[in-house]
Design a protein around this motif. Structure first.
Motif, PDB file in Angstrom:
ATOM      1  N   ASN A   1       0.822  -1.218   0.000  1.00 31.75           N
ATOM      2  CA  ASN A   1       0.000   0.000   0.000  1.00 31.75           C
ATOM      3  C   ASN A   1       0.850   1.258   0.000  1.00 31.75           C
ATOM      4  N   PHE A   2       2.060   1.137   0.527  1.00 39.30           N
ATOM      5  CA  PHE A   2       2.957   2.291   0.635  1.00 39.30           C
ATOM      6  C   PHE A   2       4.088   2.132  -0.375  1.00 39.30           C
ATOM      7  N   PRO A   3       4.279   3.097  -1.253  1.00 42.38           N
ATOM      8  CA  PRO A   3       5.309   2.964  -2.291  1.00 42.38           C
ATOM      9  C   PRO A   3       6.716   2.991  -1.721  1.00 42.38           C
ATOM     10  N   LYS A   4       7.603   2.299  -2.413  1.00 43.06           N
ATOM     11  CA  LYS A   4       9.020   2.426  -2.100  1.00 43.06           C
ATOM     12  C   LYS A   4       9.489   3.773  -2.627  1.00 43.06           C
ATOM     13  N   LEU A   5      10.156   4.541  -1.774  1.00 45.95           N
ATOM     14  CA  LEU A   5      10.636   5.856  -2.164  1.00 45.95           C
ATOM     15  C   LEU A   5      12.113   5.838  -2.520  1.00 45.95           C
ATOM     16  N   ALA A   6      12.799   4.773  -2.162  1.00 48.98           N
ATOM     17  CA  ALA A   6      14.234   4.664  -2.437  1.00 48.98           C
ATOM     18  C   ALA A   6      14.502   4.745  -3.936  1.00 48.98           C
ATOM     19  N   GLY A   7      15.404   5.643  -4.313  1.00 46.89           N
ATOM     20  CA  GLY A   7      15.794   5.769  -5.711  1.00 46.89           C
ATOM     21  C   GLY A   7      14.681   6.194  -6.641  1.00 46.89           C
ATOM     22  N   LEU A   8      13.662   6.825  -6.113  1.00 49.80           N
ATOM     23  CA  LEU A   8      12.496   7.172  -6.925  1.00 49.80           C
ATOM     24  C   LEU A   8      12.762   8.331  -7.870  1.00 49.80           C
ATOM     25  N   GLY A   9      13.748   9.146  -7.544  1.00 49.96           N
ATOM     26  CA  GLY A   9      14.031  10.350  -8.334  1.00 49.96           C
ATOM     27  C   GLY A   9      13.613  11.573  -7.543  1.00 49.96           C
ATOM     28  N   ASP A  10      14.556  12.450  -7.226  1.00 54.18           N
ATOM     29  CA  ASP A  10      14.239  13.571  -6.347  1.00 54.18           C
ATOM     30  C   ASP A  10      13.258  14.555  -6.972  1.00 54.18           C
ATOM     31  N   LYS A  11      13.373  14.766  -8.290  1.00 54.47           N
ATOM     32  CA  LYS A  11      12.464  15.713  -8.937  1.00 54.47           C
ATOM     33  C   LYS A  11      11.028  15.204  -8.892  1.00 54.47           C
ATOM     34  N   TYR A  12      10.852  13.928  -9.218  1.00 53.69           N
ATOM     35  CA  TYR A  12       9.513  13.338  -9.189  1.00 53.69           C
ATOM     36  C   TYR A  12       8.954  13.332  -7.762  1.00 53.69           C
ATOM     37  N   LEU A  13       9.754  12.888  -6.799  1.00 54.31           N
ATOM     38  CA  LEU A  13       9.267  12.798  -5.426  1.00 54.31           C
ATOM     39  C   LEU A  13       8.920  14.172  -4.864  1.00 54.31           C
ATOM     40  N   LEU A  14       9.734  15.166  -5.171  1.00 58.66           N
ATOM     41  CA  LEU A  14       9.428  16.528  -4.714  1.00 58.66           C
ATOM     42  C   LEU A  14       8.088  16.984  -5.273  1.00 58.66           C
ATOM     43  N   LYS A  15       7.858  16.740  -6.551  1.00 62.27           N
ATOM     44  CA  LYS A  15       6.581  17.138  -7.157  1.00 62.27           C
ATOM     45  C   LYS A  15       5.413  16.448  -6.472  1.00 62.27           C
ATOM     46  N   GLN A  16       5.538  15.157  -6.211  1.00 64.27           N
ATOM     47  CA  GLN A  16       4.441  14.431  -5.589  1.00 64.27           C
ATOM     48  C   GLN A  16       4.144  14.949  -4.188  1.00 64.27           C
ATOM     49  N   MET A  17       5.175  15.198  -3.403  1.00 64.35           N
ATOM     50  CA  MET A  17       4.961  15.698  -2.043  1.00 64.35           C
ATOM     51  C   MET A  17       4.344  17.097  -2.061  1.00 64.35           C
ATOM     52  N   LYS A  18       4.786  17.933  -2.990  1.00 68.39           N
ATOM     53  CA  LYS A  18       4.195  19.265  -3.106  1.00 68.39           C
ATOM     54  C   LYS A  18       2.745  19.178  -3.552  1.00 68.39           C
ATOM     55  N   ASP A  19       2.468  18.280  -4.477  1.00 63.46           N
ATOM     56  CA  ASP A  19       1.087  18.113  -4.947  1.00 63.46           C
ATOM     57  C   ASP A  19       0.181  17.620  -3.824  1.00 63.46           C
ATOM     58  N   ILE A  20       0.689  16.712  -3.003  1.00 65.05           N
ATOM     59  CA  ILE A  20      -0.096  16.217  -1.860  1.00 65.05           C
ATOM     60  C   ILE A  20      -0.320  17.335  -0.853  1.00 65.05           C
ATOM     61  N   ARG A  21       0.739  18.062  -0.541  1.00 65.55           N
ATOM     62  CA  ARG A  21       0.625  19.171   0.414  1.00 65.55           C
ATOM     63  C   ARG A  21      -0.342  20.240  -0.069  1.00 65.55           C
ATOM     64  N   ASP A  22      -0.310  20.528  -1.353  1.00 60.98           N
ATOM     65  CA  ASP A  22      -1.104  21.623  -1.903  1.00 60.98           C
ATOM     66  C   ASP A  22      -2.460  21.199  -2.445  1.00 60.98           C
ATOM     67  N   GLY A  23      -2.811  19.921  -2.270  1.00 64.10           N
ATOM     68  CA  GLY A  23      -4.144  19.452  -2.630  1.00 64.10           C
ATOM     69  C   GLY A  23      -4.343  19.035  -4.067  1.00 64.10           C
ATOM     70  N   ARG A  24      -3.256  18.962  -4.839  1.00 59.92           N
ATOM     71  CA  ARG A  24      -3.394  18.541  -6.233  1.00 59.92           C
ATOM     72  C   ARG A  24      -3.436  17.019  -6.382  1.00 59.92           C
ATOM     73  N   ARG A  25      -2.989  16.330  -5.356  1.00 56.41           N
ATOM     74  CA  ARG A  25      -3.073  14.869  -5.314  1.00 56.41           C
ATOM     75  C   ARG A  25      -3.559  14.464  -3.931  1.00 56.41           C
ATOM     76  N   VAL A  26      -4.643  13.721  -3.884  1.00 57.54           N
ATOM     77  CA  VAL A  26      -5.228  13.311  -2.607  1.00 57.54           C
ATOM     78  C   VAL A  26      -4.806  11.888  -2.282  1.00 57.54           C
ATOM     79  N   VAL A  27      -4.110  11.726  -1.164  1.00 54.45           N
ATOM     80  CA  VAL A  27      -3.698  10.413  -0.665  1.00 54.45           C
ATOM     81  C   VAL A  27      -4.101  10.350   0.795  1.00 54.45           C
ATOM     82  N   ALA A  28      -5.117   9.558   1.086  1.00 60.81           N
ATOM     83  CA  ALA A  28      -5.674   9.525   2.433  1.00 60.81           C
ATOM     84  C   ALA A  28      -4.620   9.235   3.496  1.00 60.81           C
ATOM     85  N   ALA A  29      -3.722   8.305   3.214  1.00 61.35           N
ATOM     86  CA  ALA A  29      -2.704   7.919   4.200  1.00 61.35           C
ATOM     87  C   ALA A  29      -1.695   9.040   4.460  1.00 61.35           C
TER      88      ALA A  29
END
Length: 209
Positions: free
Chosen positions: A51-79
Motif C-alpha cells: 500500500n505504501f510505495p518504495k521511495l528509495a531511488g524514486l528520483g528527487d524531482k519526481y518525489l518533490l513534485k508528488q509531495m508538493k502536490d499532496i501538500r497543496d491538494g493537487r493529489r489526494v492520498v488519504a494515508a
C-alpha cells in the motif's frame, strides 16, 4: 501510428516532467526530516507493505513534485493526510534528496504475465494509441531523473497497478488521480488498458533490473 505514439511521449517529457524550478535538496538534512516517513515507507525508503510505495531511488524531482502536490491538494492520498502540510518546499526537497540516494530492493515479476507485460511496457498498444512505458520510464525501468519520471523497477507491483487504475479513473472522474500533466498522458494511457493489462505491465515493470 508510431509517429503519434512518439509525439505523445515527447509531450509527456515536456509536461509531466516539468515541476517548476528544482530546489537543491540536502540529503543529510533530509534523513532527519524523514524519520516519521519511515513508519510507512521504511527507514531506507523500502516499504514492506504494498500500500505504501518504495521511495528509495524514486528520483528527487519526481518525489518533490508528488509531495508538493499532496501538500497543496493537487493529489489526494488519504494515508498522507497532514503528513507534509507544515513542510516548506526546502523541507520536501531535502527529504526527496535523501530518499533518492537510497537503493531500492528488487521485486519479482509474475512469469505468467511476463509476455503481455513486456509487450505493453516496451512497445505500447499501437491500435489504441497507448505509448510504450519504456519511452519515459526507460527500458530498464530506472526512470528519468532529470525529466521527473520515476523509476518503476523494484516498486511494489500492487502499488503500480493501483496507481494506473487511479489514473484510469481520473480520466473521467476527478476523484481519481489527475496530477500527471495538462496532456493527461497517464490518464489517457491508463484509460485504454484493461485490468489484465494493468496487472501484467505493473508486474513486468516491478521485476525489471
Amino acid at each position: 501510428m508510431v509517429k503519434t505514439i512518439a509525439t505523445v511521449a515527447l509531450a509527456l517529457l515536456s509536461s509531466l516532467g516539468h515541476a517548476g524550478e528544482m530546489l537543491q535538496g540536502d540529503a543529510v538534512a533530509g534523513e532527519a526530516k524523514a524519520i516519521t516517513c519511515g513508519a510507512c515507507h521504511g527507514a531506507d525508503g523500502n516499504s514492506v507493505v504494498p500500500n505504501f510505495p518504495k521511495l528509495a531511488g524514486l528520483g528527487d524531482k519526481y518525489l518533490l513534485k508528488q509531495m508538493k502536490d499532496i501538500r497543496d491538494g493537487r493529489r489526494v492520498v488519504a494515508a498522507m493526510a497532514g503528513q507534509v502540510d507544515n513542510m516548506s518546499d526546502q523541507d520536501l526537497a531535502d527529504i526527496a534528496a535523501f530518499y533518492d540516494q537510497q537503493v531500492r530492493t528488487p521485486e519479482l515479476a509474475d512469469a505468467e504475465l511476463m509476455e503481455l507485460g513486456r509487450k505493453v511496457y516496451m512497445a505500447g498498444i499501437m491500435e489504441r494509441k497507448v505509448a510504450a512505458c519504456s519511452g519515459c520510464h526507460s527500458p530498464s525501468g530506472k526512470g528519468n531523473g532529470p525529466g521527473g519520471f520515476p523509476g518503476l523497477a523494484g516498486q511494489h507491483p500492487e502499488y503500480i497497478a493501483a496507481q494506473l487504475k487511479m489514473f484510469r479513473m481520473g480520466y473521467e472522474d476527478p476523484a481519481g488521480r489527475t496530477n500527471d500533466s495538462d496532456s493527461k498522458i497517464m490518464r489517457a494511457t491508463a484509460f485504454e488498458l484493461s485490468d489484465k493489462e494493468i496487472e501484467a505491465v505493473a508486474s513486468y515493470a516491478a521485476g525489471l533490473r
